[in-house]
Design an enzyme around this catalytic site. Structure first.
Site, PDB file in Angstrom:
ATOM      1  N   GLU A  80     -48.748  29.210  25.614  1.00  0.00           N
ATOM      2  CA  GLU A  80     -47.929  28.522  26.617  1.00  0.00           C
ATOM      3  C   GLU A  80     -48.147  26.983  26.999  1.00  0.00           C
ATOM      4  OE1 GLU A  80     -46.017  30.332  28.615  1.00  0.00           O
ATOM      5  OE2 GLU A  80     -46.453  32.208  28.139  1.00  0.00           O
ATOM      6  N   ASP A 112     -41.331  38.177  20.099  1.00  0.00           N
ATOM      7  CA  ASP A 112     -40.064  37.813  20.247  1.00  0.00           C
ATOM      8  C   ASP A 112     -39.744  36.414  19.675  1.00  0.00           C
ATOM      9  OD1 ASP A 112     -41.547  36.806  22.147  1.00  0.00           O
ATOM     10  OD2 ASP A 112     -40.144  37.002  23.823  1.00  0.00           O
ATOM     11  N   GLU A 118     -37.759  43.746  33.765  1.00  0.00           N
ATOM     12  CA  GLU A 118     -38.617  43.778  32.800  1.00  0.00           C
ATOM     13  C   GLU A 118     -38.514  44.929  31.520  1.00  0.00           C
ATOM     14  OE1 GLU A 118     -39.350  40.494  32.585  1.00  0.00           O
ATOM     15  OE2 GLU A 118     -41.425  40.530  33.210  1.00  0.00           O
ATOM     16  N   GLU A 171     -33.509  34.509  29.310  1.00  0.00           N
ATOM     17  CA  GLU A 171     -33.077  34.872  27.797  1.00  0.00           C
ATOM     18  C   GLU A 171     -31.393  35.388  27.864  1.00  0.00           C
ATOM     19  OE1 GLU A 171     -37.373  34.612  27.775  1.00  0.00           O
ATOM     20  OE2 GLU A 171     -36.004  35.851  29.091  1.00  0.00           O
TER      21      GLU A 171
END
Length: 790
Positions: free
Chosen positions: A129, A272, A365, A386
């Site tokens: 992150e 991902d 989610e 996304e």
């Protein structure tokens, strides 16, 4: 019939006229231009403004109630730290401000970031992150500085230097200890001040290993230091080497021993951005091997993970379905396929995902594919980007208005259900649109940016290169910037590929080569200006023509060549004597350097020979290896006799010194230690003392003066060690990894764009071979190729 038709026609004309007047009253304009469907310029402007207002409501709410903490809590109107106390929402919002055209606030926000963001805080942070949000955000903002008139003048050395870039480097350096593993894969967490804790779990997600090449590669190109890109490539190589026999990767891996700890395979959470960075790393840095890896993964995913236009979670070794779940994070896949040239397939998948949006307004989610409903306790939608990201890529590529329609529905749904008095809240449950008190920083970095770019076709991010700027750096490297082709990192921070050439080490080497060539031509310019005996002047054009014809072949230069060419004995040559001296000095330096290398090599051989002779003598054997080696070296290299003798002397001194050190160490180790250790009765020693006299002296002080007064039983020894509280640093490993260039499959290749081509042609193409070869055009969405050459 004709009468009714006439009435209907008049009615439609009146309705259209009324609509135009309504738009005019609303200040939305009356443009009739349509975007391949029902969206006019007015519609585009309306949704663009709606997103901009959405962004500023959230941004201002954060500054008023959340700053300097990481995130805003939009219901309670307070702030909270979540990812490391970086003022994260501000860092994440920097480039969005500029995308929306606010240069004034962009400059003010930079000042706030530089004042509030620290890289040495005693806090444990996510390596993943911190990289995508902080390092990526700082790099992107640094690159966009040149879009603000006058700002780059305040940052000398830009784009290869500047406060934002320096802060990004500091942050990346704090993350590097996480990569210090035998595999090259990073730990998931690092302490910014101290490094990796000795008890840190070695298990991290796949995305946490494979999502660094975009940011670290950009850092290497901008700083000229290739260590960042090499670290990221080493991690990618490690992941590629442990894929399963059917070509899939799991969800979590042990970075110490490369063992998979979670073997579910899919394209969503935990995996991902690994696939995303293979494609983007290939495009941004011209790395065919990364695109080849993605292509291989794509074949395996389509074969084992994909079921129709859905993607399940399956066993990475067998391909059997383990979870028939769609995750909202997977909505990035159509955009990634578009970027990789698989546009038709991307559209089919996106239409499948669109059904979920139409069903609930937001993608949950987790969505159970067979039951067609959200998974219990995973019904939330934290304003993820996304879906908007894929819509932007698809619309930029196809121009199909259905992607605008879906984007408009998302904007309306967020505005209706997520807005609070301070910002925008996470949707707690997509079924009833209840909300919870959190606004993640990616709402400012990604969601609003992608939605804004979807409805802003003229944004500089979508540049086709016609307004490219040619820049010459302080190192005289010419590059083209702001020519389009921006690659977004996984936090939507845009990276300008043209700017990467400005500062890379290879560009500097290329410039040095050119400079050396120019220096060689300068000498000929001296000759060019000399008059010949007949009064004839050698013209510049003559010399240049001769250079082109002869190409400076050996034996074709200097006085003899020019006398022969121009045939006059009266030709005068003014030779710079300093050049001769410089040449002679250079030759002497080279000879000295060669002798130093020879001395070092011979000394090393003689040391080894003497060590072996000593070992033989200890065993009572005959030792003649050193003498034989000396004789052989003298006979083989008679010209180096002096060097050999000097090397033998230094080897002898080295062995004697080592022998004495071993004797002292043995003696020191034999001195007894005290039975008791006192806390404050002696001089504190921080390391072993190998001076025997000092140890005996300290021992006498303790034996006759200190210990008797404290009634401590004393056995004659060297020192009383002072007890210390354990230091927090002792629990951490803070060394960056050592990199061996030979460990990597391929050397760094800083390919670049030709700024002249970009300037004259109006655009250029990024090259990245896939299964065969394909090209993609500069854009933020037009960088996607329609087809792939097979």
């Amino acid at each position: 019939m004709l009468r009714w038709f006439t009435i209907l026609l008049l009615y439609s004309i009146l309705c259209e006229a009324y609509h135009e007047q309504f738009l005019k009253r609303q200040g939305l304009g009356t443009s009739r231009k349509r975007y391949n469907g029902y969206f006019t310029e007015s519609d585009m402007a309306r949704y663009r403004d709606k997103v901009k207002n959405m962004f500023y409501h959230a941004y201002n709410g954060y500054l008023a109630h959340g700053y300097p903490l990481d995130e805003l809590k939009p219901i309670s109107c307070t702030g909270q730290d979540t990812w490391g106390s970086f003022s994260l929402s501000l860092v994440d919002a920097l480039d969005t401000l500029l995308v929306m055209g606010n240069t004034t606030e962009f400059m003010r926000a930079i000042d706030l970031v530089l004042k509030s963001v620290r890289d040495d805080v005693n806090v444990n942070v996510s390596v993943f992150e911190t990289n995508i949000r902080v390092v990526g955000g700082l790099i992107s903002a640094h690159m966009l500085v040149g879009k603000v008139p006058g700002l780059e003048e305040e940052m000398p050395g830009w784009p290869c230097d500047g406060p934002l870039l320096r802060l990004a480097v500091k942050m990346a350096d704090r993350l590097l200890p996480a990569f210090n593993t035998d595999t090259g894969m990073p730990y998931g967490t690092v302490n910014l001040r101290y490094g990796v804790h000795k008890d840190e779990t070695p298990v991290t997600c796949t995305a946490g290993v494979g999502t660094f090449i975009v940011e670290f590669g950009a850092l290497s190109r901008l700083t000229g230091d290739d260590k960042y890109e090499r670290v990221a490539l080493r991690a990618l190589d490690a992941l590629w080497s442990v894929k399963s026999p059917i070509g899939l990767v799991g969800n979590h891996i042990n970075v110490i021993n490369s063992q998979w700890t979670a073997t579910d395979s899919g394209i969503g959470a935990g995996v991902d951005s690994y696939f995303e960075y293979l494609v983007k790393g290939a495009l941004l840095f011209h790395r065919p091997s990364l695109m080849k890896q993605f292509d291989d993964f794509l074949l395996s995913i389509n074969k084992h993970v994909r079921k129709g236009n859905w993607f399940m979670w399956v066993s990475m070794t067998k391909g059997t379905v383990s979870m028939p779940i769609f995750q909202s994070l997977e909505a990035f896949w159509p955009g990634l396929l578009t970027l990789a040239g698989q546009v038709e397939d991307a559209q089919r998948i996106m239409l499948q995902y669109a059904k979920v949006i139409r069903q609930y307004g937001f993608p949950p989610e987790f969505y159970h594919i067979h039951n067609a409903e959200p998974v219990e306790k995973r019904e939330a939608y934290p304003l993820r980007p996304e879906m908007a990201e894929s819509l932007m890529y698809l619309y930029r590529t196809t121009g199909d208005s259905k992607w605008l329609e879906l984007g408009a529905e998302m904007i309306d749904a967020i505005e209706t259900s997520a807005k609070t008095k301070c910002g925008y809240a996470t949707i707690n449950n997509v079924k009833d649109h209840s909300i919870e008190d959190r606004m993640e920083s990616f709402f400012l970095a990604e969601t609003t940016k992608y939605l804004y770019l979807l409805f802003d076709p003229d944004n500089f991010i979508h540049s086709d290169g016609k307004n490219a700027r040619v820049l010459t750096t302080k190192d005289n490297i010419t590059c083209s910037i702001y020519s389009g082709g921006y690659i977004f990192n996984t936090e939507a921070h845009p990276i300008d590929p043209g700017m990467l050439r400005c500062c890379s080490s290879t560009s500097k080497k290329q410039r040095k080569t050119v400079r050396n060539w120019e220096d060689g031509v300068d000498f000929l310019n001296i000759i060019r200006n000399q008059k010949m005996g007949t009064g004839h002047v050698i013209k510049k054009e003559d010399v240049e023509e001769d250079l082109r014809n002869e190409k400076n072949r050996p034996g074709k230069g200097g006085e003899e060549y020019f006398t022969k060419q121009y045939g006059h004995s009266g030709l005068e040559f003014e030779i710079d004597e300093s050049l001769k001296k410089e040449s002679k000095t250079s030759k002497m330096k080279n000879e000295t350097r060669e002798q130093e290398i020879s001395l070092e090599m011979i000394r090393e051989l003689l040391i080894r020979a003497r060590v072996k002779d000593e070992e033989k003598r200890e065993r009572g054997a005959k030792a003649e290896g050193t003498q034989k080696l000396l004789t052989q070296l003298k006979s083989m290299h008679k010209e180096l006799t002096e060097v050999v003798l000097r090397a033998d002397y230094e080897a002898e001194q080295f062995i004697a010194k080592e022998k004495r050190f071993l004797e002292l160490s043995t003696l020191v180790a034999a001195i007894p230690a005290p039975e008791a250790v006192c806390s404050s009765c002696s001089f504190p020693m921080n390391e072993k003392v190998d001076d025997v006299c000092l140890r005996l002296f300290l021992g006498a002080i303790h034996e006759f003066h200190l210990y008797p007064q404290a009634n401590i039983k004393f056995v004659k020894g060297p020192v009383c060690w002072k007890e210390e509280e354990p230091r927090i640093e002792d629990n951490y490993k803070n060394e960056p990894p050592e990199l061996d260039k030979r460990d990597l499959e391929e050397d760094l290749d800083f390919l670049s764009f030709d700024p002249v081509d970009i300037k004259h042609l109006g655009y250029a193409r990024l090259r990245a071979p896939g299964r065969g070869r394909f090209y993609s055009q500069f854009t933020g969405g037009g960088q996607v190729p329609l087809y792939r050459d097979m």
